[in-house]
Design an enzyme around this catalytic site. Structure first.
Site, mmCIF file in Angstrom:
data_model
loop_
_atom_site.group_PDB
_atom_site.id
_atom_site.type_symbol
_atom_site.label_atom_id
_atom_site.label_comp_id
_atom_site.label_asym_id
_atom_site.label_seq_id
_atom_site.Cartn_x
_atom_site.Cartn_y
_atom_site.Cartn_z
ATOM 1 N N ASP A 1 -10.646 2.345 -3.476
ATOM 2 C CA ASP A 1 -11.073 2.061 -1.907
ATOM 3 C C ASP A 1 -12.719 1.898 -2.177
ATOM 4 O O ASP A 1 -13.374 1.709 -1.166
ATOM 5 C CB ASP A 1 -10.639 2.930 -1.084
ATOM 6 C CG ASP A 1 -9.297 2.425 -0.636
ATOM 7 O OD1 ASP A 1 -8.827 1.549 -0.755
ATOM 8 O OD2 ASP A 1 -8.615 3.369 0.124
ATOM 9 N N ASP B 1 0.772 -1.057 -0.039
ATOM 10 C CA ASP B 1 -0.128 -0.041 -0.051
ATOM 11 C C ASP B 1 1.023 1.301 0.054
ATOM 12 O O ASP B 1 2.009 1.295 0.153
ATOM 13 C CB ASP B 1 -1.035 0.014 1.210
ATOM 14 C CG ASP B 1 -2.172 0.730 1.292
ATOM 15 O OD1 ASP B 1 -2.230 1.470 0.201
ATOM 16 O OD2 ASP B 1 -2.962 0.550 2.020
HETATM 17 C C1 DGJ Z 1 -5.917 1.892 2.002
HETATM 18 C C2 DGJ Z 1 -6.184 0.856 1.199
HETATM 19 O O1 DGJ Z 1 -6.575 1.022 0.093
HETATM 20 C C3 DGJ Z 1 -7.094 0.174 1.968
HETATM 21 O O2 DGJ Z 1 -7.441 -0.977 1.176
HETATM 22 C C4 DGJ Z 1 -6.452 -0.401 3.102
HETATM 23 O O3 DGJ Z 1 -5.463 -1.214 2.914
HETATM 24 C C5 DGJ Z 1 -6.154 0.740 4.008
HETATM 25 N N1 DGJ Z 1 -5.103 1.535 3.306
HETATM 26 C C6 DGJ Z 1 -5.202 0.204 5.082
HETATM 27 O O4 DGJ Z 1 -4.765 1.348 5.832
#
Ligand code: DGJ
Length: 753
Positions: free
Chosen positions: A524, A464
C-alpha cells in the site's frame, strides 16, 4: 534426472544437484546441494565423524544421529538439534529408510494445497516410524529448483496427534549467512542479514498468513558471495498461512534448515488410515551470487508457479480508482476517470472497495455482495457496458475472507466469523475473518464472487484481505486450505480472469497465492522511492511479473514526498504498470507525460514484465536491468543529490562483448515550476519564484531533459558507460541532466543489426 546406486540418490540437471544416501543403519545422510556432481562423489561429501564427540547418544550399536548431516530426524534418538516432527503423547522414536519409488512427473498433492507444476521428476522416499507410521518424503526435480514435501500416514489402529511436521529438513556442511525479509504494513520486505550462528535464526509468522512481518522466503549464502559470484541458495514455501523456518549451525559445523507450517498451537489429529500433507518447500541454487539465485527463482516462479494461462502473458496496464476516490464515487465520476484513463493509454479500469452494501467507509458492508445502487444505479453490468464503450476492460475488488459486524451477512450468520478464543471481539480494520474451514462459508463466497464476476463480465479481480487472523494452529491451517479450495473453484473455472491478490499490500506475498494469482499488489506504500526499495527487495525472491506497481499522486499521501512524475513512472515500469490517483486533477502536461510513459511501456512491456532481471553495480544511486537478449533496459535512480556531483556511469550486464549496441536515454520531461526563480535566467522576462508565471508554467509547460545517444561495444558498455554531466548550479547546458532529488533515467540498449 534421478539416479540411484548403492543407496545413494542423486537428483541432477545442468543447473544443480541434490544428493543423499541411506546409511547402514537406515538414516538419510545429506551429502550435497549445489553445483552438478556425480553419483561417485558420495564418499567425497560424506562426513568422517570417527568416534564422535564424547557425550554421544543413539540407538545401541548404531551411528550417532547428532553428528550426521541428515535429511530427516526425530526426537528421542540422540539428535538434539531442531526436530522436524513432533507427536503429542508419543514415545519419541526414529524414522528409518524403508523403500523408494521414482516417477517421471509430479506426484499430485491430494488436499487443496497448491503445488509447483510443469515438467519434473519425483523421488519418493518412504521412512518407517517405530510406532507403525510412515513418512513419505517427496523430492521433485525441476529445471531450476528442487522442491520437497512430506506426507505422514497413520497406519496404526490409534489416532495420533501431530504437533509439528515440517515440509523439509536438511543439514548442510559449512558456514552460511542468511537474509530474511521483514516489515509491516507499508514497510514490506526490509532485508535482515546475519551470520547463521550456533543459536540459530527463526523466520516465522503466526498471524494466520504468510505476513508482511516475515516473508516465508529466505536466502543462505556462503560468506563472500556477492551479487554476481559465490554460492547462494534461495528457499521458499508454497504456502500462505503461518510458517516457520529455523536455520542453525551446530558445533560440528553443520547448518540445519527446517521449514514448514508454524507449530505454534498446531495440533492435527490423524485418525487410523488418515494422512497429513505438508506444503511444498522450494530450493534454488546458484554459484553466480545473489543475482544468479534470483534469476533461477524468477524462472521457477514464471514457469512452475504462475497459473498456466498467465505464464509469460503480457499483463494489462490498469487504472485503479482507490487512491483517487476511496469510498466516495458514483457512476459518473468513474466514467469521467475511465475516459481519462483510456486517453492515457490504460487498458483496464479497476473499481476498488466501496461498490456494495452500505460500504461508505471500512466500518460497514463487508461480507455483502448487493451492488450499492446509489453509487452504481445500473449495477455491475451497466458499468461494464459503459466501460466497454469507452474501450476499457472491467476489473473489480473483493475482500471475500472478511466481514464487518455491521453487515447483513454478519447479522444473519454471526457464527460464520472467527472469534478469538478469549471471547473478546478482536477487530482488525473494523472486521472479522470468516471461518473458511466451514463448507457453507466457502460455498457462500464461491457463489457470490462467481456471480458478480459473471454479471459484470469482469476480466480482472483484486482479491484483498485486510487483517491478521485470530485463529492459530490447526484451524488456521484449515482456513488456508479452505481459501485455496475457494480460489480453485472460482478461478479454476475462469482461467482467463486475471487475479491480483492483495493483503493490505504485501501482507500475503507468497508462492501459495501466486499459484492462483499471477500478480500481487506489492504494498500500500505507493511512494515511488519507498516502492523502489520494496520492489528491489522483492526481486531477490519474486519476478517483476508478480509485482503490482502503480504511479500515485505527489506529494505522496504517506510520506509527503514530491517525487517527479518521470521517476514515479520509471519505478513502476519495473513491475506491472498501473496508475492510481484522481485523474481529474491531472494537468495537460502531466497527461502528455503519462501518455508518453504508457507508450514507452507498451513498446517494451514484455521485457519489463518477463525479461531477465539484474541488480546492477551503481556507485551512487541504485540501478536495475531487464533484458530479453536483444533489448536491454537499465534504470538508474537517485535519492538525495549532492552539490558538485562527480562523473557517473552505468554498468549494464550480460551484453555480448564483441557486439555493437545503440544506447538511448528515454526522453523525459521536466516540470518548469521546479526551477522557481532560476527560470529568470532562461526566460526573456523577469519572474517571481512563486508568482503566476512560474505556477502557470508548471501546469502548462514542460521542458525536455537532456538525452544521450551513442553506439558502443558490449565490452565497453559493461565496463561502464559514461553519462551526461549533472546539473550543479554553474549554468545551463542543454546536454546536462537536470537531476534534482529523486531523479532517475532509463537507458535503452539495443543490439545493432
Ligand atoms: C487495502 C488495499 O491494499 C488497497 O489497495 C485497497 O484495495 C484497500 N484495501 C481498499 O479497502
Amino acid at each position: 534426472m534421478i539416479l540411484s546406486d548403492n543407496n545413494v540418490f542423486l537428483l541432477k540437471n545442468d543447473n544443480l544437484a541434490y544428493m543423499f544416501r541411506v546409511t547402514e543403519h537406515g538414516n538419510l545422510e545429506h551429502l550435497h546441494f549445489g553445483a552438478p556432481v556425480e553419483l561417485c562423489d558420495a564418499d567425497a561429501f560424506s562426513v568422517k565423524y570417527g568416534t564422535g564427540w564424547g557425550s554421544n547418544s543413539g540407538p545401541e550399536g548404531e551411528e550417532f544421529p547428532m553428528y550426521l548431516p541428515l535429511e530427516w530426524s526425530g526426537l528421542g534418538t540422540g539428535d538434539y538439534r531442531e526436530s522436524p516432527t513432533e507427536f503429542a503423547g508419543e514415545d519419541p522414536a526414529g524414522f528409518k529408510f524403508s523403500h523408494y519409488k521414482t516417477y517421471d512427473e509430479i506426484v499430485p498433492i491430494q488436499c487443496s494445497l497448491p503445488q509447483a507444476k510443469g515438467k519434473a521428476e519425483t523421488l519418493e522416499i518412504v521412512l518407517a516410524y517405530v510406532g507403525g507410521m510412515t513418512l513419505h518424503l517427496f523430492y521433485t526435480l525441476f529445471d531450476t529448483a528442487v522442491t520437497r514435501r512430506a506426507v505422514l500416514y497413520n497406519n496404526t489402529d490409534q489416532p495420533v496427534t501431530v504437533t509439528k511436521l515440517m515440509s523439509y529438513m536438511l543439514d548442510m556442511q559449512g558456514e552460511f549467512e542468511i537474509t530474511t525479509f521483514n516489515g509491516s504494513w507499508i514497510a514490506e520486505m526490509r532485508p535482515y542479514r546475519a551470520e547463521v550462528g550456533l543459536s540459530g535464526i527463526v523466520n516465522e509468522s503466526t498471524t494466520g498468513f504468510s505476513s508482511a512481518m516475515h516473508n516465508p522466503g529466505f536466502i543462505l549464502n556462503q560468506p563472500g558471495a556477492n551479487e554476481t559470484s559465490g554460492e547462494v541458495i534461495g528457499f521458499n514455501l508454497i504456502y500462505s498461512g503461518n510458517h516457520y523456518a529455523r536455520i542453525q549451525r551446530s558445533h560440528e559445523g553443520l547448518t540445519r534448515i527446517v521449514q514448514g507450517i508454524s507449530p505454534v498451537d498446531f495440533e492435527w489429529e490423524l485418525k487410523p488410515a488418515e494422512f497429513f500433507e505438508t506444503p511444498e518447500g522450494v530450493m534454488v541454487y546458484s554459484n553466480e551470487g545473489f543475482g544468479g539465485m534470483s534469476r533461477a527463482m524468477h524462472r521457477f516462479i514464471n514457469e512452475h508457479i504462475i497459473p498456466v494461462t498467465w505464464q509469460h502473458k503480457d499483463r494489462p496496464i490498469l487504472y485503479n480508482d482507490w487512491e483517487g476516490c476511496m469510498f466516495d464515487f458514483n457512476e459518473s465520476k468513474l466514467l469521467s476517470l475511465a475516459k481519462k484513463a483510456k486517453k492515457l493509454g490504460c487498458e483496464l479500469f479497476v473499481l476498488d472497495d466501496g461498490w456494495f452494501g452500505e460500504r461508505n467507509s471500512d466500518k460497514a458492508g463487508l461480507g455483502d455482495y448487493n451492488v450499492n445502487k446509489k453509487k452504481l444505479p445500473h449495477g455491475l453490468s451497466g458499468l461494464q457496458k459503459k466501460l466497454s464503450d469507452v474501450g476499457l476492460a472491467f476489473g473489480l475488488w473483493f475482500e471475500p475472507e472478511g466481514v464487518n459486524p455491521d453487515s447483513d451477512l454478519y447479522r444473519a450468520h454471526p457464527d460464520w466469523a472467527l472469534h478469538a478464543n478469549s471471547g473478546v471481539t478482536v477487530l482488525g480494520r473494523n472486521e472479522l475473518l470468516l471461518d473458511l474451514s466451514k463448507q457453507e462459508v466457502r460455498d457462500y463466497i464461491v457463489e457470490n464472487v462467481s456471480r458478480c464476476i459473471d454479471e459484470g463480465k469482469v476480466s480482472y479481480v483484486k482479491w484483498d484481505m485486510n487483517r491478521h487472523s485470530t485463529a492459530l494452529g490447526a484451524i488456521a491451517h484449515k482456513c488456508v486450505l479452505g481459501l485455496y479450495e475457494v480460489l480453485d473453484r472460482i478461478f479454476g473455472e475462469r482461467p482467463e480472469v486475471l487475479l491480483e491478490s492483495c493483503s493490505s499490500g504485501g501482507n500475503r506475498f507468497d508462492l501459495g497465492m501466486l499459484c492462483f494469482s499471477p500478480q500481487i499488489w506489492s504494498s500500500d506504500d505507493t511512494d515511488a522511492i519507498e516502492r523502489y526499495h520494496i520492489q528491489y527487495n522483492l526481486s531477490y525472491l519474486y519476478p517483476l511479473s508478480t509485482m503490482g506497481a502503480h504511479v500515485s499522486a505527489a506529494p505522496h499521501s504517506q510520506t509527503l514526498r514530491d517525487t517527479p512524475l518521470s521517476t514515479r513512472g520509471n519505478i513502476s515500469f519495473f513491475g506491472l504498470l498501473g496508475y492510481e490517483f484522481d485523474l481529474d486533477d491531472l494537468s495537460s502536461v502531466e497527461t502528455e507525460e503519462i501518455m508518453n510513459q504508457i507508450e514507452f511501456y507498451k513498446e517494451h512491456r514484455h521485457v519489463f514484465q518477463f525479461g531477465e532481471f539484474r541488480r546492477l553495480r551503481a556507485p551512487e544511486g541504485m540501478s536495475i536491468q531487464v533484458s530479453d537478449g536483444k533489448t536491454t533496459i537499465v534504470g538508474l535512480f537517485h535519492e538525495l543529490v549532492h552539490a558538485a556531483p562527480g562523473y557517473e556511469r552505468i554498468f549494464p550486464e550480460a551484453l555480448m562483448p564483441g557486439k555493437i549496441y545503440s544506447v538511448e536515454s528515454r526522453k523525459q520531461l521536466l516540470n518548469a515550476s521546479k526551477f522557481g526563480g532560476l527560470l529568470k535566467f532562461v526566460l526573456p522576462v523577469k519572474v517571481k519564484p512563486d508568482g503566476i508565471v512560474v505556477r502557470t508554467a508548471g501546469k502548462k509547460y514542460r521542458m525536455w531533459d537532456a538525452t544521450q545517444a551513442c553506439s558502443a561495444s558490449g565490452a565497453a558498455l559493461m565496463s561502464g558507460l559514461s553519462l551526461n554531466a549533472r546539473f550543479m548550479g554553474t549554468g545551463y547546458d542543454p546536454q546536462m541532466r537536470m537531476q534534482g532529488d529523486f531523479s532517475s533515467n532509463i537507458y535503452l540498449i539495443k543490439e545493432e543489426s
